[in-house]
Enzyme design. Structure first.
Site, PDB file in Angstrom:
ATOM      1  CG  LEU A   4       0.926   1.283   7.737  1.00 39.22           C
ATOM      2  CD1 LEU A   4      -0.141   1.879   6.835  1.00 39.22           C
ATOM      3  CD2 LEU A   4       0.344   0.998   9.119  1.00 39.22           C
TER       4      LEU A   4
ATOM      5  CB  ILE B 279       7.413  -0.701   9.026  1.00 41.00           C
ATOM      6  CG1 ILE B 279       6.628  -1.255  10.220  1.00 41.00           C
ATOM      7  CG2 ILE B 279       7.447   0.818   9.055  1.00 41.00           C
ATOM      8  CD1 ILE B 279       5.177  -0.816  10.265  1.00 41.00           C
ATOM      9  CE  LYS B 280       5.852   0.862   0.423  1.00 38.87           C
ATOM     10  NZ  LYS B 280       4.874   1.106  -0.674  1.00 38.87           N
ATOM     11  CB  ILE B 281      11.738   2.661   6.003  1.00 40.60           C
ATOM     12  CG1 ILE B 281      11.074   2.405   7.362  1.00 40.60           C
ATOM     13  CG2 ILE B 281      12.828   3.724   6.136  1.00 40.60           C
ATOM     14  CD1 ILE B 281      12.027   1.890   8.433  1.00 40.60           C
TER      15      ILE B 281
ATOM     16  CB  SER C 283      -0.918   0.014   1.234  1.00 37.47           C
ATOM     17  OG  SER C 283      -0.154   0.192   2.427  1.00 37.47           O
TER      18      SER C 283
END
Length: 361
Positions: free
Chosen positions: A107, A138-140, A44
């Site tokens: 996310l 977790i998107k970084i 997403s």
């Protein structure tokens, strides 16, 4: 034919869907994709959430409840997006249990934090706590400031999807940051690598879009994006066969898989399955818009294995350079543009939710 996607999966490419909404999850669409289209993961981003929330009534009751409670728009955003991601994680939990690696949902940290290392790491920890599902990513962003945040996040036992990677140089830095995170975690004798996964999202079609407009030689157009990604896989093979990696692998660490992102074709003159067919390699992920996924299901075919393409890929990038394209500038522009686009989408999402909270108060 859905068999085409199954064949892609058997070739080592994990099929992920680049889309998420409450209607998709609660209406059974996501489960259908899992059952019929070999989907084993979801990504997403702020643009996807903006489209989901503005285009559906499924959020009305939750928005009303938060409006009458007087919550801030920032809290509302995180509650809404975390709820959708949590529910998607639950749908994909059996996939996670079966595969051990997939069944993941991503996310993203707020794009406004892309150049703030400490704030990115802090929000990554908060989102991990908020969603509270082991199959979360977790998107970084792979900005210079995002890399140490990723190292810290991995060291804390949080799985990470590193996004917005365009250049081979930055991709190598991402892999280095991942290994550094594992090494830092390994310093704690009580810490474990169990459950820690990571993917590195290497963008493809945006590279072609930017380079094509700088080329006069039409014979080179539509080739650099794939070539760049093919050489990224060569770098992946080098790093994850090194002695440094083998020491971590011996302690139970998992490889950080390459994830092909931005795989929807933007130029209608190109095959609509180009960025799937030409990027077939073991231990990779391809996250695709639903339209692209269904196109491959209908008529997609496996192309030449990536491991056989390195010499040709290098020749393509050299030819692009010889044609006067400054690749370093291309990648810098794409990173800045990528961060800005996600930040703009996040701002649009914030404005939309603020307006809906006001209307439902």
């Amino acid at each position: 034919m859905t068999q085409n996607l199954a064949t892609l999966s058997k070739a080592g490419v994990a099929v992920w869907l680049d889309d998420l909404s409450r209607d998709l999850v609660h209406g059974g669409g996501l489960q259908t994709h899992v059952d019929e289209h070999s989907v084993v993961g979801v990504t997403s981003n702020p643009s996807i959430f903006a489209a989901a929330i503005s285009g559906s009534k499924s959020y009305d009751d939750q928005l009303h409840a938060m409006a009458v409670r007087g919550v801030t728009v920032e809290e509302a955003l995180r509650v809404i997006t975390a709820a959708d991601v949590r529910d998607a994680c639950d749908v994909l939990a059996p996939v996670a249990a079966r595969t051990g690696r997939d069944g993941r949902v991503s996310l993203e940290v707020a794009p406004s934090l892309a150049h703030d290392t400490d704030a990115t790491a802090a929000e990554a920890a908060h989102l991990w706590w908020l969603v509270d599902r082991p199959n979360l990513f977790i998107k970084i962003p792979a900005t210079v400031e995002g890399l140490p945040a990723m190292t810290e996040t991995i060291a804390n036992g949080i799985s990470v999807n590193v996004t917005l990677i365009f250049s081979l140089e930055r991709y190598r830095a991402v892999m280095d940051a991942y290994l550094a995170g594992l090494e830092k975690r390994a310093l704690d004798p009580d810490a474990s690598f169990e459950g820690i996964e990571s993917v590195a999202s290497f963008f493809v079609s945006r590279v072609d879009t930017e380079i094509d407009q700088r080329l006069d030689d039409s014979s080179l157009k539509g080739k650099a994006g794939v070539a760049n990604a093919q050489l990224a896989y060569q770098a992946y093979e080098e790093v994850f066969s090194s002695d440094r990696w083998k020491a971590l692998e011996a302690r139970g660490a998992s490889k950080q898989r390459p994830l092909w992102a931005s795989t929807g074709v933007k130029n209608p003159d190109y095959s609509d399955t180009l960025y799937l067919s030409e990027l077939v390699a073991p231990d990779t992920v391809n996250t695709m818009p639903e339209k692209t996924m269904l196109a491959f299901a209908d008529h997609g075919q496996l192309g030449r294995p990536v491991q056989e393409t390195y010499a040709d890929a290098a020749a393509v990038l050299q030819a692009v350079t010889d044609a006067g394209v400054d690749l370093d500038d291309v990648f810098a522009v794409l990173e800045d543009e990528g961060v800005r686009k996600f930040a703009d989408a996040w701002d649009d999402l914030t404005d939309s939710v603020r307006e809906q909270l006001r209307d439902r108060a």
